[in-house]
Design a protein around this motif. Structure first.
Motif, PDB file in Angstrom:
ATOM      1  N   PRO A   1       0.836  -1.208   0.000  1.00 44.37           N
ATOM      2  CA  PRO A   1       0.000   0.000   0.000  1.00 44.37           C
ATOM      3  C   PRO A   1       0.864   1.249   0.000  1.00 44.37           C
ATOM      4  CG  PRO A   1       0.094  -0.936   2.191  1.00 44.37           C
ATOM      5  CD  PRO A   1       0.785  -1.913   1.282  1.00 44.37           C
ATOM      6  N   PRO A   2       0.313   2.371  -0.476  1.00 42.54           N
ATOM      7  CA  PRO A   2       1.087   3.627  -0.461  1.00 42.54           C
ATOM      8  C   PRO A   2       1.472   4.033   0.956  1.00 42.54           C
ATOM      9  CG  PRO A   2      -0.842   3.807  -1.890  1.00 42.54           C
ATOM     10  CD  PRO A   2      -0.994   2.521  -1.153  1.00 42.54           C
ATOM     11  N   GLY A   3       2.706   4.547   1.094  1.00 43.52           N
ATOM     12  CA  GLY A   3       3.194   4.997   2.403  1.00 43.52           C
ATOM     13  C   GLY A   3       3.805   3.907   3.247  1.00 43.52           C
ATOM     14  N   ALA A   4       3.798   2.654   2.788  1.00 43.26           N
ATOM     15  CA  ALA A   4       4.382   1.563   3.581  1.00 43.26           C
ATOM     16  C   ALA A   4       5.900   1.666   3.641  1.00 43.26           C
ATOM     17  CB  ALA A   4       3.972   0.207   3.014  1.00 43.26           C
ATOM     18  N   VAL A   5       6.503   2.245   2.615  1.00 43.13           N
ATOM     19  CA  VAL A   5       7.946   2.427   2.582  1.00 43.13           C
ATOM     20  C   VAL A   5       8.244   3.914   2.695  1.00 43.13           C
ATOM     21  CG1 VAL A   5      10.064   2.099   1.247  1.00 43.13           C
ATOM     22  CG2 VAL A   5       8.234   0.383   1.157  1.00 43.13           C
ATOM     23  N   PRO A   6       9.007   4.380   3.720  1.00 45.54           N
ATOM     24  CA  PRO A   6       9.323   5.813   3.849  1.00 45.54           C
ATOM     25  C   PRO A   6      10.098   6.302   2.637  1.00 45.54           C
ATOM     26  CG  PRO A   6       9.854   4.625   5.854  1.00 45.54           C
ATOM     27  CD  PRO A   6       9.541   3.596   4.825  1.00 45.54           C
ATOM     28  N   PRO A   7       9.870   7.535   2.224  1.00 46.64           N
ATOM     29  CA  PRO A   7      10.596   8.072   1.057  1.00 46.64           C
ATOM     30  C   PRO A   7      12.109   8.018   1.279  1.00 46.64           C
ATOM     31  CG  PRO A   7       8.790   9.526   1.691  1.00 46.64           C
ATOM     32  CD  PRO A   7       8.900   8.489   2.770  1.00 46.64           C
ATOM     33  N   GLY A   8      12.815   7.539   0.266  1.00 43.26           N
ATOM     34  CA  GLY A   8      14.274   7.489   0.308  1.00 43.26           C
ATOM     35  C   GLY A   8      14.838   6.282   1.022  1.00 43.26           C
ATOM     36  N   ALA A   9      13.972   5.445   1.625  1.00 46.58           N
ATOM     37  CA  ALA A   9      14.475   4.271   2.344  1.00 46.58           C
ATOM     38  C   ALA A   9      14.855   3.183   1.363  1.00 46.58           C
ATOM     39  CB  ALA A   9      13.426   3.763   3.324  1.00 46.58           C
ATOM     40  N   ARG A  10      15.857   2.388   1.756  1.00 42.82           N
ATOM     41  CA  ARG A  10      16.245   1.266   0.905  1.00 42.82           C
ATOM     42  C   ARG A  10      15.165   0.202   0.975  1.00 42.82           C
ATOM     43  NH1 ARG A  10      21.833  -0.774   2.329  1.00 42.82           N
ATOM     44  NH2 ARG A  10      20.761  -1.725   4.098  1.00 42.82           N
ATOM     45  N   PHE A  11      14.803  -0.375  -0.150  1.00 46.42           N
ATOM     46  CA  PHE A  11      13.705  -1.337  -0.195  1.00 46.42           C
ATOM     47  C   PHE A  11      14.174  -2.563  -0.952  1.00 46.42           C
ATOM     48  CE2 PHE A  11      10.053  -3.034  -2.637  1.00 46.42           C
ATOM     49  CZ  PHE A  11       9.330  -3.543  -1.582  1.00 46.42           C
ATOM     50  N   ASP A  12      14.137  -3.716  -0.304  1.00 47.52           N
ATOM     51  CA  ASP A  12      14.470  -4.979  -0.952  1.00 47.52           C
ATOM     52  C   ASP A  12      13.158  -5.655  -1.342  1.00 47.52           C
ATOM     53  OD1 ASP A  12      17.142  -4.514  -0.522  1.00 47.52           O
ATOM     54  OD2 ASP A  12      17.093  -5.463   1.471  1.00 47.52           O
ATOM     55  N   PRO A  13      12.820  -5.759  -2.624  1.00 48.09           N
ATOM     56  CA  PRO A  13      11.525  -6.326  -3.042  1.00 48.09           C
ATOM     57  C   PRO A  13      11.370  -7.762  -2.589  1.00 48.09           C
ATOM     58  CG  PRO A  13      13.026  -6.147  -4.895  1.00 48.09           C
ATOM     59  CD  PRO A  13      13.685  -5.427  -3.757  1.00 48.09           C
ATOM     60  N   PHE A  14      10.136  -8.092  -2.285  1.00 48.34           N
ATOM     61  CA  PHE A  14       9.846  -9.456  -1.827  1.00 48.34           C
ATOM     62  C   PHE A  14       9.134 -10.271  -2.879  1.00 48.34           C
ATOM     63  CE2 PHE A  14       6.881  -6.336  -0.093  1.00 48.34           C
ATOM     64  CZ  PHE A  14       5.695  -6.698  -0.724  1.00 48.34           C
ATOM     65  N   GLY A  15       9.096  -9.797  -4.079  1.00 49.14           N
ATOM     66  CA  GLY A  15       8.468 -10.535  -5.176  1.00 49.14           C
ATOM     67  C   GLY A  15       8.883  -9.944  -6.497  1.00 49.14           C
ATOM     68  N   PRO A  16       8.548 -10.565  -7.623  1.00 53.50           N
ATOM     69  CA  PRO A  16       8.931 -10.015  -8.937  1.00 53.50           C
ATOM     70  C   PRO A  16       8.238  -8.705  -9.193  1.00 53.50           C
ATOM     71  CG  PRO A  16       7.458 -11.880  -9.184  1.00 53.50           C
ATOM     72  CD  PRO A  16       7.826 -11.822  -7.741  1.00 53.50           C
ATOM     73  N   LEU A  17       8.973  -7.764  -9.773  1.00 47.72           N
ATOM     74  CA  LEU A  17       8.444  -6.442 -10.054  1.00 47.72           C
ATOM     75  C   LEU A  17       7.542  -6.484 -11.272  1.00 47.72           C
ATOM     76  CD1 LEU A  17      11.660  -4.326  -9.498  1.00 47.72           C
ATOM     77  CD2 LEU A  17       9.827  -4.827  -7.881  1.00 47.72           C
ATOM     78  N   GLY A  18       6.660  -5.504 -11.354  1.00 47.22           N
ATOM     79  CA  GLY A  18       5.770  -5.411 -12.495  1.00 47.22           C
ATOM     80  C   GLY A  18       4.496  -6.197 -12.280  1.00 47.22           C
ATOM     81  N   VAL A  19       3.581  -6.082 -13.191  1.00 48.38           N
ATOM     82  CA  VAL A  19       2.289  -6.780 -13.099  1.00 48.38           C
ATOM     83  C   VAL A  19       2.123  -7.666 -14.311  1.00 48.38           C
ATOM     84  CG1 VAL A  19       1.216  -4.984 -11.716  1.00 48.38           C
ATOM     85  CG2 VAL A  19       1.102  -4.835 -14.200  1.00 48.38           C
ATOM     86  N   GLY A  20       1.248  -8.642 -14.151  1.00 46.45           N
ATOM     87  CA  GLY A  20       0.935  -9.513 -15.285  1.00 46.45           C
ATOM     88  C   GLY A  20       2.019 -10.506 -15.607  1.00 46.45           C
ATOM     89  N   ARG A  21       2.925 -10.751 -14.686  1.00 45.34           N
ATOM     90  CA  ARG A  21       3.954 -11.752 -14.950  1.00 45.34           C
ATOM     91  C   ARG A  21       3.333 -13.141 -14.871  1.00 45.34           C
ATOM     92  NH1 ARG A  21       9.374 -10.206 -14.662  1.00 45.34           N
ATOM     93  NH2 ARG A  21       9.682  -7.996 -14.195  1.00 45.34           N
ATOM     94  N   PRO A  22       3.667 -14.016 -15.789  1.00 48.14           N
ATOM     95  CA  PRO A  22       3.071 -15.370 -15.754  1.00 48.14           C
ATOM     96  C   PRO A  22       3.579 -16.142 -14.565  1.00 48.14           C
ATOM     97  CG  PRO A  22       4.804 -15.263 -17.407  1.00 48.14           C
ATOM     98  CD  PRO A  22       4.600 -13.846 -16.926  1.00 48.14           C
ATOM     99  N   GLY A  23       2.722 -16.977 -13.998  1.00 46.17           N
ATOM    100  CA  GLY A  23       3.117 -17.814 -12.885  1.00 46.17           C
ATOM    101  C   GLY A  23       3.855 -19.047 -13.358  1.00 46.17           C
ATOM    102  N   PRO A  24       4.412 -19.823 -12.475  1.00 44.34           N
ATOM    103  CA  PRO A  24       5.155 -21.031 -12.886  1.00 44.34           C
ATOM    104  C   PRO A  24       4.224 -22.121 -13.396  1.00 44.34           C
ATOM    105  CG  PRO A  24       4.991 -20.899 -10.517  1.00 44.34           C
ATOM    106  CD  PRO A  24       4.431 -19.614 -11.043  1.00 44.34           C
ATOM    107  N   ASP A  25       4.701 -22.922 -14.325  1.00 46.63           N
ATOM    108  CA  ASP A  25       3.955 -24.060 -14.853  1.00 46.63           C
ATOM    109  C   ASP A  25       3.910 -25.146 -13.795  1.00 46.63           C
ATOM    110  OD1 ASP A  25       2.997 -26.276 -16.188  1.00 46.63           O
ATOM    111  OD2 ASP A  25       3.951 -25.714 -18.082  1.00 46.63           O
ATOM    112  N   PRO A  26       2.709 -25.628 -13.422  1.00 47.59           N
ATOM    113  CA  PRO A  26       2.649 -26.670 -12.375  1.00 47.59           C
ATOM    114  C   PRO A  26       3.438 -27.916 -12.717  1.00 47.59           C
ATOM    115  CG  PRO A  26       0.479 -25.755 -12.819  1.00 47.59           C
ATOM    116  CD  PRO A  26       1.382 -25.220 -13.885  1.00 47.59           C
TER     117      PRO A  26
END
Length: 268
Positions: A230-255
């Protein structure tokens, strides 16, 4: 045993037996460690003063030598009794103030050549061993005088903060110039940003695909990530290590790529 030679020359007329020479050597070791002799006997006499010399009558009793010492800082007062038992000398030393006692037994023949009482350069032997026995058996258990205590190394707190990356820099008074930090091009700056909680240094070893804190077009984690943050969860200028792939609409893994362990059913 520097200093013992003039003492031995001064005391030579009173030295007639090997144990006399040994007491003279023991006396000088106490002098070296910051003690001064007050006199002979258990009780103090009139007009006593601290001296590096042996007192008059110190060798009167060849079976029991009794000498009193006081440290140069007046913190300790020792009563020394050197008792002859056959060919050995038992040293019994008591600190009269703390009531602590130390004992050492020395074989006279191990440190004195009885046939060379007239020659200082030949009368003593194993002098380093004698010094070690006196130091470990008497000086250490009773504690050296305050002025002779070994100096402690400088405190690690004196290390400048810039030389210790695990310490936060001291607050700078208003109007003063902040201390310079290592250049990011320096080979010693590698990993520096990982130790900086404010993220103001370069050279970190943690991969930051967003390059947080560096103005650039692209995703700003402080504005939120749709569906994840959500907006505001990360303070401006803070270092952020993503916890998932960036972007939207990325295909999921093949079962079929990673079937559950133990499953052989290809139609699952």
């Amino acid at each position: 045993m520097a200093g013992l030679e003039p003492l031995y020359a001064w005391a030579r007329p009173a030295i007639s037996r090997p144990q006399d020479a040994l007491v003279c050597g023991i006396h000088w070791e106490l002098i070296r460690h910051g003690y001064r002799c007050l006199g002979a006997g258990d009780q103090p006499g009139p007009d006593e003063r601290k001296s590096e010399l042996l007192p008059a009558g110190w060798e009167a009793n060849k079976e029991v030598y009794t000498l009193r010492y006081k440290s140069t800082d007046d913190a300790r007062e020792l009563l020394l009794k050197a008792i002859m038992v056959e060919d050995s000398m038992i040293l019994n030393v008591m600190d009269r103030r703390s009531q602590r006692v130390a004992d050492v037994t020395l074989a006279v023949a191990d440190y004195i050549n009885p046939e060379h009482l007239d020659d200082f350069h030949k009368v003593y032997k194993n002098t380093e061993e004698l010094r070690t026995r006196i130091t470990s058996g008497i000086i250490a258990p009773l504690g050296p005088p305050a002025g002779r205590a070994r100096k402690e190394p400088e405190s690690k707190e004196d290390v400048h903060w810039d030389e210790n990356p695990l310490r936060l820099p001291p607050r700078q008074p208003m109007g003063t110039r902040a201390p310079s930090r290592p250049s990011p091009l320096s080979p010693f700056a590698v990993g520096g940003e990982d130790l900086d909680p404010f993220g103001g240094r370069s050279g970190g070893m943690i991969v930051d695909p967003l390059h947080s804190g560096i103005p650039q077009p692209g995703i700003d984690p402080s504005s939120g990530i749709p569906g994840r943050l959500p907006p505001g969860a990360v303070p401006p200028g803070a270092r952020f290590d993503p916890f998932g792939p960036l972007g939207v609409g990325r295909p999921g893994p093949d079962p079929d790529h990673l079937p559950p362990p133990g499953y052989d059913d290809m139609f699952m």
